[in-house]
Structure formats: C-alpha cells, structure tokens
Enzyme design. Structure first.
Site, PDB file in Angstrom:
ATOM      1  N   ASP A  48      -4.882  38.319  44.586  1.00  0.00           N
ATOM      2  CA  ASP A  48      -4.704  38.910  45.659  1.00  0.00           C
ATOM      3  C   ASP A  48      -3.857  40.307  45.310  1.00  0.00           C
ATOM      4  O   ASP A  48      -3.905  41.147  46.147  1.00  0.00           O
ATOM      5  CB  ASP A  48      -3.334  38.202  46.481  1.00  0.00           C
ATOM      6  CG  ASP A  48      -2.273  38.166  45.841  1.00  0.00           C
ATOM      7  OD1 ASP A  48      -2.110  37.742  44.637  1.00  0.00           O
ATOM      8  OD2 ASP A  48      -1.385  38.593  46.666  1.00  0.00           O
TER       9      ASP A  48
ATOM     10  N   ASP B   1      -4.048  42.173  39.748  1.00  0.00           N
ATOM     11  CA  ASP B   1      -4.932  41.162  39.309  1.00  0.00           C
ATOM     12  C   ASP B   1      -6.547  42.014  39.492  1.00  0.00           C
ATOM     13  O   ASP B   1      -7.503  41.355  38.952  1.00  0.00           O
ATOM     14  CB  ASP B   1      -5.244  40.114  40.578  1.00  0.00           C
ATOM     15  CG  ASP B   1      -4.001  39.121  40.747  1.00  0.00           C
ATOM     16  OD1 ASP B   1      -3.717  38.673  39.707  1.00  0.00           O
ATOM     17  OD2 ASP B   1      -3.532  39.034  41.960  1.00  0.00           O
TER      18      ASP B   1
ATOM     19  N   ASP C 222      -4.227  33.032  40.278  1.00  0.00           N
ATOM     20  CA  ASP C 222      -2.832  33.849  40.108  1.00  0.00           C
ATOM     21  C   ASP C 222      -2.129  32.947  40.812  1.00  0.00           C
ATOM     22  O   ASP C 222      -2.423  32.226  41.923  1.00  0.00           O
ATOM     23  CB  ASP C 222      -3.372  35.301  40.818  1.00  0.00           C
ATOM     24  CG  ASP C 222      -2.070  35.979  41.395  1.00  0.00           C
ATOM     25  OD1 ASP C 222      -0.988  36.015  40.613  1.00  0.00           O
ATOM     26  OD2 ASP C 222      -1.828  36.092  42.554  1.00  0.00           O
TER      27      ASP C 222
HETATM   28  P1  ADP Z   1       3.583  38.057  39.198  1.00  0.00           P
HETATM   29  O1  ADP Z   1       2.485  37.966  38.609  1.00  0.00           O
HETATM   30  O2  ADP Z   1       4.288  36.630  39.559  1.00  0.00           O
HETATM   31  O3  ADP Z   1       3.789  38.889  40.693  1.00  0.00           O
HETATM   32  P2  ADP Z   1       4.973  40.462  38.093  1.00  0.00           P
HETATM   33  O4  ADP Z   1       4.168  40.671  36.916  1.00  0.00           O
HETATM   34  O5  ADP Z   1       5.131  41.182  39.049  1.00  0.00           O
HETATM   35  O6  ADP Z   1       4.902  39.053  38.307  1.00  0.00           O
HETATM   36  O7  ADP Z   1       6.489  40.424  37.653  1.00  0.00           O
HETATM   37  C1  ADP Z   1       6.978  39.300  36.707  1.00  0.00           C
HETATM   38  C2  ADP Z   1       8.444  39.034  36.618  1.00  0.00           C
HETATM   39  O8  ADP Z   1       9.188  40.288  36.404  1.00  0.00           O
HETATM   40  C3  ADP Z   1       8.932  38.610  37.976  1.00  0.00           C
HETATM   41  O9  ADP Z   1       8.385  36.952  38.142  1.00  0.00           O
HETATM   42  C4  ADP Z   1      10.448  38.852  37.806  1.00  0.00           C
HETATM   43  O10 ADP Z   1      11.321  37.931  37.264  1.00  0.00           O
HETATM   44  C5  ADP Z   1      10.274  40.124  37.080  1.00  0.00           C
HETATM   45  N1  ADP Z   1      10.496  41.225  38.012  1.00  0.00           N
HETATM   46  C6  ADP Z   1       9.525  42.122  37.996  1.00  0.00           C
HETATM   47  N2  ADP Z   1       9.718  43.003  38.949  1.00  0.00           N
HETATM   48  C7  ADP Z   1      11.117  42.678  39.608  1.00  0.00           C
HETATM   49  C8  ADP Z   1      11.900  43.368  40.616  1.00  0.00           C
HETATM   50  N3  ADP Z   1      11.856  44.471  41.218  1.00  0.00           N
HETATM   51  N4  ADP Z   1      13.017  42.672  40.796  1.00  0.00           N
HETATM   52  C9  ADP Z   1      13.317  41.673  40.172  1.00  0.00           C
HETATM   53  N5  ADP Z   1      12.640  40.974  39.052  1.00  0.00           N
HETATM   54  C10 ADP Z   1      11.328  41.644  38.940  1.00  0.00           C
HETATM   55 MG    MG Z   2      -0.459  37.710  43.330  1.00  0.00          MG
END
Ligand code: ADP
Ligand code: MG
Length: 291
Positions: free
Chosen positions: A236, A240, A38
């Site tokens: 983490d 995941d 991740d």
């Molecule tokens: P990661 O695996 O990087 O933690 P997430 O699945 O949580 O990713 O989110 C994927 C993408 O969606 C982020 O990189 C961001 O661009 C967008 N995103 C998700 N939640 C938010 C939020 N609360 N504010 C802004 N962008 C968000």
């Molecule tokens: Mg992570």
C-alpha cells in the site's frame, strides 16, 4: 489468453473491484506461487494507536511532550498516532528544531535544548544509546505484537511508546485461502522481527522477512524470484512501489498511496486482502479458457 477470456476475466474482477490494468496481469496471475505481503496497511489496517507509555526517570506527560514535538514534523503513521495520543494526554506543545527523518529507523530533533531520538533498536544502536532498564519491557511489548518505539533524551533511553495496529478483518482468511491453494505466503516489513513474528503467527503466515529497510523491499522480492519463485507483491505504501514494480505481479491496496496504485498491475478497490486469492483465481480461470 483469447480476447474473450480476457474480457470475461477483467469483467469478473471489475464486479468485485479487482482492477486488472492489462491482459498480461491477468495471465501472470495464473502462474503465481508466492505472495509477498507488506504488513502495515496491507495485512493490518495501517492505523496504529498507542497502547503503552513506559518511562524511566521522566514524567510520562513530559516524555510525550518531547516525543510529539519530534513526531509532529514526521509524516510516518506511527508519528501521527503518537502526536494524537500526546494531545489526548494533555501534553504541552513544544517546538522542535533541526528535525531529521531516518528512513526505516525513526527521527530526531532538538526540543527545549534537548536532543530527542525516537525510533527502533537499530536507531538506538547506531547512536550508541543503551536501553538499560527499558530493554526487558521493550522486548515484552514487541513479543506481544506491538511496535515498540524507544525514546532517548540527550543520549539516555528515557521511555518506550508501544503501538498496536489491528489486523484487517479478512487477513487470516485470505492467508488460509492462498495456503489452501498451495501458495506460499510471506510477510515483508520494516517492523522488528518479534512484532512481525507475533502478527504472522496470528494470521497463519510462517515466513517472515522483517527489519527490511524501505529501499530493500524490491531486492528481497528479487531474491525470491532468483530462487525460482513467481512472486506477487501486495502493498500500500510509497515504500512498496519498487517491490510492486519488481514482482511478477504488483497488487496495490485501493486505500493505499497514489504511487503504489500507479505502479501496480492490479488494484484492489475494496482494500480487502481476500481479493488477493480472488484475483489469482480469476487469472487461473482465464488461462484455463485459453487452452
Ligand atoms: P513499515 O514497513 O512497518 O511501515 P518503516 O520502514 O516505515 O516500516 O519503519 C520501520 C521502523 O522504524 C518502524 O517500525 C519504527 O520502529 C521505526 N520508525 C520509522 N519512522 C519512525 C518515526 N517517525 N517514529 C518512530 N519510529 C519510527
Ligand atoms: Mg504498508
């Protein structure tokens, strides 16, 4: 493996804070040929900070006030970083109503009678928002390894907030150690392709699976397994956990969420990516002793 070999392996691991939850975790570690990692919180510190605020037709403090009103309702690490940046920039605190989280995409709410959308390109595309003038800046920021969050106000793209999340100090050494022993290293992330690709290049990772929705990480691990790979997944986050369970071996970063730690077969108490190759080596040593 013999009970003695397992005791020795478990003991070696414990000394370094590598906790094998069971004997089969130790044995399966020996056979891993692919390590899926991740990005956020595993290869990186998981502490994003705002680096740039780009605006189009709105004052930047006004933009930050709108965005932070939405993000105050969200638990996402990007949201927390945006709120703290808005506070230091002296943005007024506004109230959001009708907050909705869009997993893997972003969030939306109404602030001061305006509908505010915060998230990635996919969210903007779903909502029919054109990036216009902001498209080129967004692409540049993403290509530089930043996570570029787009903000739309009443259906019009009004700004981009870019965030950077530093790699953990030992991430590239961990990747090099694994590649040196013939293990394929894969980055798996919900973040966008250009951002992920840039960070992967910096760390020496050549395979990137990006823009994966939270619910799809396990399916991507299963695909690798179906192609004959024996996969360790390192993560983490709550996101995941299903992938950790699905992998031949699930490895949780000790500083991660309880769900990840509970689901994993191995826990890295020091949250050090270098302990991934260490865990695999201990597994190999244990298996050798059994022959
Ligand atoms: P990661 O695996 O990087 O933690 P997430 O699945 O949580 O990713 O989110 C994927 C993408 O969606 C982020 O990189 C961001 O661009 C967008 N995103 C998700 N939640 C938010 C939020 N609360 N504010 C802004 N962008 C968000
Ligand atoms: Mg992570």
């Amino acid at each position: 493996a013999t009970p003695t070999a397992i005791m020795v392996g478990t003991g070696l691991g414990a000394k370094r804070g590598v906790l094998f939850k069971n004997a089969s975790a130790l044995e399966a570690s020996a056979r891993i040929d692919t390590v899926v990692m991740d990005k956020t919180g595993t290869l990186t510190k998981g502490e994003p900070a705002v680096t740039d605020v780009i605006v189009d037709g709105i004052d930047d403090v006004d933009l930050l006030a709108l965005v932070s009103a939405v993000e105050r309702e969200s638990e996402h690490p990007l949201a927390r970083a945006i709120v703290s940046h808005a506070t230091s920039a002296g943005a007024p605190v506004l109230t959001a109503t009708g907050f909705r989280n869009v997993p893997g995409r972003g969030a939306t709410a109404t602030v001061d009678g305006r509908r505010v959308l915060v998230g990635n390109r996919r969210l903007m595309a779903d909502e029919g928002v054109e990036l216009g003038n902001l498209a080129a800046r967004r692409d540049e920021l993403a290509a530089s390894g930043r996570t570029a969050v787009v903000v739309a106000v009443d259906g019009r793209a009004a700004g981009v907030v870019a965030l950077a999340d530093a790699a953990r100090d030992t991430s590239s050494a961990a990747v090099a150690a694994m590649r040196g022993s013939g293990i394929q290293v894969v980055m798996l992330t919900g973040d966008n392709e250009a951002t992920a690709r840039r960070i992967a290049d910096q760390l020496g990772i050549d395979t990137v699976i990006a823009e994966v929705l939270p619910g799809d990480k396990a399916a991507r691990v299963a695909e690798l397994q179906a192609s004959g790979r024996r996969v360790a997944m390192v993560g983490d986050g709550v996101n995941d956990a299903p992938a950790l369970a699905r992998a031949d071996i699930g490895i949780a970063i000790g500083a991660g969420t309880d769900v990840a730690i509970e689901t994993a077969d191995i826990v890295l108490m020091r949250s050090d990516p270098l302990d991934v190759p260490v865990a695999l080596r201990i597994g190999k040593g244990t298996l050798r002793k059994m022959r």
